[in-house]
Design an enzyme around this catalytic site. Structure first.
Site, PDB file in Angstrom:
ATOM      1  N   ARG A  60      32.031  48.224  51.682  1.00 36.23           N
ATOM      2  CA  ARG A  60      33.417  47.747  51.390  1.00 36.23           C
ATOM      3  C   ARG A  60      33.714  46.213  52.104  1.00 36.23           C
ATOM      4  O   ARG A  60      34.916  45.352  51.416  1.00 36.23           O
ATOM      5  CB  ARG A  60      34.577  48.853  52.030  1.00 36.23           C
ATOM      6  CG  ARG A  60      35.979  48.239  51.845  1.00 36.23           C
ATOM      7  CD  ARG A  60      37.034  49.105  52.321  1.00 36.23           C
ATOM      8  NE  ARG A  60      36.931  50.053  53.595  1.00 36.23           N
ATOM      9  CZ  ARG A  60      36.906  49.346  54.753  1.00 36.23           C
ATOM     10  NH1 ARG A  60      36.928  48.077  55.083  1.00 36.23           N
ATOM     11  NH2 ARG A  60      36.574  49.969  55.732  1.00 36.23           N
ATOM     12  N   ASP A 186      43.586  30.291  37.358  1.00 38.07           N
ATOM     13  CA  ASP A 186      42.892  31.569  36.626  1.00 38.07           C
ATOM     14  C   ASP A 186      41.879  30.785  35.529  1.00 38.07           C
ATOM     15  O   ASP A 186      42.472  30.396  34.445  1.00 38.07           O
ATOM     16  CB  ASP A 186      43.672  32.572  35.932  1.00 38.07           C
ATOM     17  CG  ASP A 186      43.200  33.572  35.377  1.00 38.07           C
ATOM     18  OD1 ASP A 186      41.736  33.537  34.999  1.00 38.07           O
ATOM     19  OD2 ASP A 186      43.507  34.658  35.203  1.00 38.07           O
TER      20      ASP A 186
HETATM   21  C1  LIG Z   1      41.248  40.274  31.584  1.00 36.26           C
HETATM   22  C2  LIG Z   1      42.055  38.878  32.454  1.00 36.26           C
HETATM   23  C3  LIG Z   1      42.446  39.193  33.896  1.00 36.26           C
HETATM   24  C4  LIG Z   1      42.326  40.384  34.466  1.00 36.26           C
HETATM   25  O1  LIG Z   1      41.125  40.686  34.542  1.00 36.26           O
HETATM   26  P1  LIG Z   1      40.747  42.291  34.927  1.00 36.26           P
HETATM   27  O2  LIG Z   1      39.170  42.141  35.240  1.00 36.26           O
HETATM   28  O3  LIG Z   1      40.703  43.208  33.752  1.00 36.26           O
HETATM   29  O4  LIG Z   1      41.179  43.028  36.268  1.00 36.26           O
HETATM   30  C5  LIG Z   1      43.233  38.083  34.362  1.00 36.26           C
HETATM   31  N1  LIG Z   1      43.146  36.856  33.888  1.00 36.26           N
HETATM   32  C6  LIG Z   1      42.849  36.832  32.544  1.00 36.26           C
HETATM   33  C7  LIG Z   1      42.985  35.419  31.977  1.00 36.26           C
HETATM   34  C8  LIG Z   1      42.043  37.804  31.695  1.00 36.26           C
HETATM   35  O5  LIG Z   1      41.656  37.501  30.563  1.00 36.26           O
END
Ligand SMILES: *Cc1c(COP(=O)(O)O)cnc(C)c1O
Length: 395
Positions: A60, A186
């Protein structure tokens, strides 16, 4: 002096991302010479009396050998000081936000975010005493207007889903620096192969490793990359909130990353070929792909990215029934959400990623009912185009 230069040149050699994806973090073959890092499927590790508390190894705490190699490799390929893998992309995003922000803080967030992130910022983060304002990614004047004394961070995505808009990313970095904000991005849609936000000056780069980084649609994972200080604080919170990545998923992610560069090159090529094919097709109304000359932020994408990724969207003439007919006629793409895997996936965002939005919200965002999103895989571009040509014939 000369020796110095030689050593630096040596180091620069392994700076190429293709090489780092294979070797970074794995310089020593300490495990009986095994060429592939084994899975350390062990929750806990032997504790010697003199091990300091924070060096205790426990799955963890994200510090097994499988975690450590991933952290090193991710940091190196993204040009960061440190990295952290998480149980999912959403674990990376929520844990990073809940570390950077505290009660009373205010966040500026881009208005067209991944559905899960948008939902968390709209419905959940307020419960932690954090306020959010959504802003257009291309209007720095609008960011300025919403600034408050308690504004602490700005959050954007590299390319928006499903219209592939590219926000003013250099502007975000400059704005964050001018106002002392933490900048988070992101970068899932670009992957570190196409764009490395830390090099541009972002503080934290987040990914859903479920997508390109793993690339085989067989695990859910995420990561946070950035300065040591931030990653340490986020890791502390992640360790307590429990969003650790399982060692077997770590193993699969490491294996997937070895071919990241090759896969993403092919996906860049395939998406460009398919986007160009669709743009020239009489049944197609418009195509959204930053690699096309008609894309409104084409020049920015060209300046910032090494490639435009594998996702594109398009509209066919006619209503959403026509769009559904095209999807049903296609033989190669699998109708499923997600992206970045080796197989081509197709969705109508209105039915999947953007189903939670009202009709007005969708119209404001420019997402029509008939919009089709394609996340290309690594199939032959000619086969993909031929499949779309067949599906669009006489619709
Ligand atoms: C898929 C995605 C997420 C979330 O990711 P998970 O691995 O499904 O939790 C976040 N941001 C973007 C741009 C994504 O395409």
């Amino acid at each position: 002096m000369i020796m110095d230069k030689v050593q630096r040149a040596d180091r620069e050699l392994i700076m190429n991302i293709q090489t780092q994806l294979i070797h970074a973090g794995e310089e020593t073959k300490a495990h009986d010479g095994a060429v592939a890092l084994p899975v350390f499927q062990s929750a806990t590790f032997e504790h010697r009396g003199d091990t300091p508390y924070d060096e205790i190894k426990y799955a963890r705490l994200n510090n097994t050998p499988n975690h450590r190699v991933l952290h090193e490799k991710l940091a190196r390929i993204a040009g960061g000081e440190a990295a952290l893998v998480t149980a999912s992309g959403m674990a990376a995003i929520t844990t990073a936000l809940l570390t950077v922000l505290k009660k009373g803080d205010h966040l500026l967030a881009q208005n067209c975010l991944y559905g899960g992130t948008h939902s968390f910022l709209t419905h959940d983060i307020g419960d932690f005493g954090i306020d959010v304002d959504f802003v257009p990614g291309n209007e720095p004047e609008a960011w300025e207007k919403l600034m408050r004394p308690e504004t602490r961070a700005i959050y954007v995505e590299t390319m928006s889903n499903p219209l592939l808009e590219v926000a003013d990313l250099p502007g975000v970095v400059a704005f964050a620096r001018a106002h002392g904000l933490v900048s988070l991005i992101d970068n899932t849609f670009a992957s570190p192969v196409n764009f490395r936000p830390l090099e541009l000056g972002f503080d934290l780069s987040l990914h859903s490793c479920t997508k390109y980084l793993n690339g085989h649609s067989d695990i859910v994972a995420g990561c946070v990359i950035g300065a040591c200080d931030w990653v340490t604080r986020i890791r502390h919170r992640l360790n307590l909130m429990g969003g650790c990545l399982d060692p077997h998923a770590c193993f699969l992610l490491l294996r997937g990353m070895k071919t990241l560069w090759l896969r993403v090159q092919k996906q860049n090529e395939n998406a460009r070929a398919l986007a160009s094919f669709l743009a020239a097709h009489p049944a197609v109304l418009r195509v959204n792909y930053p690699g096309l000359s008609c894309h409104p932020q084409r020049e920015r994408a060209n300046a910032l990215f090494d490639g435009c990724g594998g996702v594109l969207s398009f509209e066919v003439r006619g209503d959403s029934r026509i769009a559904d007919r095209v999807i049903a006629r296609l033989q190669l793409p699998i109708s499923a959400p997600s992206l970045g895997g080796v197989e081509t996936l197709i969705t109508r965002p209105v039915q999947t990623s953007h189903a939670g939005l009202s009709t007005e919200e969708r119209e404001a965002a420019g997402i029509s009912d008939g919009l089709i999103r394609v996340a290309v895989g690594i199939e032959a571009a000619a086969d993909l185009c031929a499949d779309f040509e067949r599906a669009l014939r006489g619709v």
